[in-house]
Design a protein around this motif. Structure first.
Motif, short mmCIF file in Angstrom:
data_model
loop_
_atom_site.label_atom_id
_atom_site.label_comp_id
_atom_site.label_asym_id
_atom_site.label_seq_id
_atom_site.Cartn_x
_atom_site.Cartn_y
_atom_site.Cartn_z
N ILE A 18 8.16 -15.97 3.98
CA ILE A 18 7.82 -16.03 5.15
C ILE A 18 6.88 -14.88 5.59
N ILE A 19 7.36 -13.68 5.34
CA ILE A 19 6.75 -12.40 5.61
C ILE A 19 5.49 -11.96 4.59
N TYR A 20 5.64 -12.23 3.49
CA TYR A 20 4.49 -12.05 2.53
C TYR A 20 3.21 -12.28 2.76
N PRO A 21 2.78 -13.54 3.20
CA PRO A 21 1.46 -13.46 3.86
C PRO A 21 1.02 -12.62 4.91
N TYR A 22 1.86 -12.14 5.67
CA TYR A 22 1.51 -11.32 6.87
C TYR A 22 1.15 -10.02 6.34
N LEU A 23 1.55 -9.78 4.89
CA LEU A 23 1.36 -8.44 4.49
C LEU A 23 0.02 -8.64 3.59
N SER A 24 -0.29 -9.69 2.85
CA SER A 24 -1.38 -9.67 1.90
C SER A 24 -2.46 -10.59 2.28
N THR A 25 -2.52 -11.26 3.40
CA THR A 25 -3.75 -12.04 3.59
C THR A 25 -4.45 -11.68 4.87
N TYR A 55 -12.37 0.17 4.64
CA TYR A 55 -12.62 -0.47 3.51
C TYR A 55 -11.14 -0.27 2.63
N ALA A 56 -10.85 -1.31 1.75
CA ALA A 56 -9.78 -1.09 0.86
C ALA A 56 -9.62 -2.00 -0.25
N ARG A 57 -9.15 -1.68 -1.13
CA ARG A 57 -9.03 -2.49 -2.55
C ARG A 57 -7.55 -2.88 -2.76
N PRO A 58 -7.29 -4.17 -2.78
CA PRO A 58 -5.85 -4.21 -3.43
C PRO A 58 -5.52 -3.73 -4.73
N VAL A 59 -4.61 -2.88 -4.85
CA VAL A 59 -4.46 -2.37 -6.28
C VAL A 59 -3.00 -3.04 -6.65
N ILE A 60 -2.09 -3.55 -5.75
CA ILE A 60 -0.87 -4.13 -6.23
C ILE A 60 -0.67 -5.47 -5.38
N MET A 61 -0.57 -6.58 -5.90
CA MET A 61 -0.17 -7.88 -5.29
C MET A 61 0.73 -8.63 -5.87
N ARG A 62 1.93 -8.11 -5.92
CA ARG A 62 3.23 -8.68 -6.60
C ARG A 62 3.70 -9.71 -5.54
N THR A 63 3.66 -10.92 -5.65
CA THR A 63 4.05 -11.83 -4.78
C THR A 63 5.50 -11.72 -4.35
N HIS A 64 5.62 -11.93 -2.91
CA HIS A 64 6.96 -11.62 -2.22
C HIS A 64 7.74 -10.45 -2.63
N HIS A 65 7.12 -9.47 -2.92
CA HIS A 65 7.68 -8.03 -3.24
C HIS A 65 6.85 -6.79 -2.67
N HIS A 66 5.55 -6.80 -3.15
CA HIS A 66 4.90 -5.60 -2.98
C HIS A 66 3.40 -5.56 -2.90
N LYS A 90 6.68 -2.67 0.82
CA LYS A 90 7.38 -3.13 -0.15
C LYS A 90 8.71 -4.01 0.44
N LEU A 91 8.94 -5.20 0.01
CA LEU A 91 10.17 -6.05 0.37
C LEU A 91 11.32 -5.89 -0.43
N ASP A 92 12.32 -5.18 0.18
CA ASP A 92 13.68 -4.86 -0.51
C ASP A 92 14.56 -5.63 -0.06
N GLU A 93 15.76 -6.15 -0.61
CA GLU A 93 16.97 -6.84 -0.15
C GLU A 93 18.11 -5.61 -0.45
N ASN A 94 19.10 -5.93 0.53
CA ASN A 94 20.27 -5.19 0.26
C ASN A 94 21.13 -6.42 0.06
N GLU A 95 21.60 -6.35 -1.44
CA GLU A 95 22.36 -7.33 -2.12
C GLU A 95 23.73 -7.49 -1.53
N LEU A 96 24.30 -6.34 -0.83
CA LEU A 96 25.71 -6.35 -0.37
C LEU A 96 25.48 -7.12 1.16
#
Length: 133
Positions: A18-25, A55-66, A90-96
């Motif tokens: 859900i959040i990734y498109p708000y960070l990448s598009t 102006y910016a270039r996307p240098v990392i576009m790792r789907t649903h992560h970074h 960066k999107l991270d999950e606390n597995e605990l």
């Protein structure tokens, strides 16, 4: 001007999908991060805020992560190895606890850290309101 690195983590109560498109598009970023975002045919993002183009270039576009954008001045010749301003999500999950966090890394001209934190807290509050997280 001296550059500083600002890093902050924000708990987000939603999924990465859900959040990734708000960070990448362009449409997602223009809802919370900038007044408008336009992508040209060369995949250059133009972040428009405070009546100015950034102006910016996307240098990392790792789907649903970074996602990472490096900013540049189109009127200047680009040099490799220069100290480039960037913003990174960066999107991270606390597995605990199964909790998601959005890590914001901003490297740019020096601002007062408290002011920078305040700006990001406002931006993240806008993002959370939009996504319901």
């Amino acid at each position: 001007m001296e550059k500083i690195k600002f890093v902050a983590d924000y708990q987000i109560n939603t999924s990465k999908k859900i959040i990734y498109p708000y960070l990448s598009t362009a449409s997602g970023l223009s809802q919370w991060f900038a007044d408008d975002v336009v992508i040209n045919e060369d995949k250059v993002y133009n972040f428009i805020y405070d009546g100015e183009n950034h102006y910016a270039r996307p240098v990392i576009m790792r789907t649903h992560h970074h996602v990472k954008f490096e900013f540049f001045d189109p009127s200047e010749e680009e040099e490799d190895g220069t100290d480039k301003t960037f913003i990174e999500f960066k999107l991270d999950e606390n597995e605990l606890t199964q909790t998601f966090y959005l890590r914001v890394v901003e490297y740019g001209d020096a601002y007062d850290e408290q002011e920078q934190r305040s700006i990001w807290e406002g931006l993240i509050a806008n993002l959370k309101e939009i996504i319901g997280g």
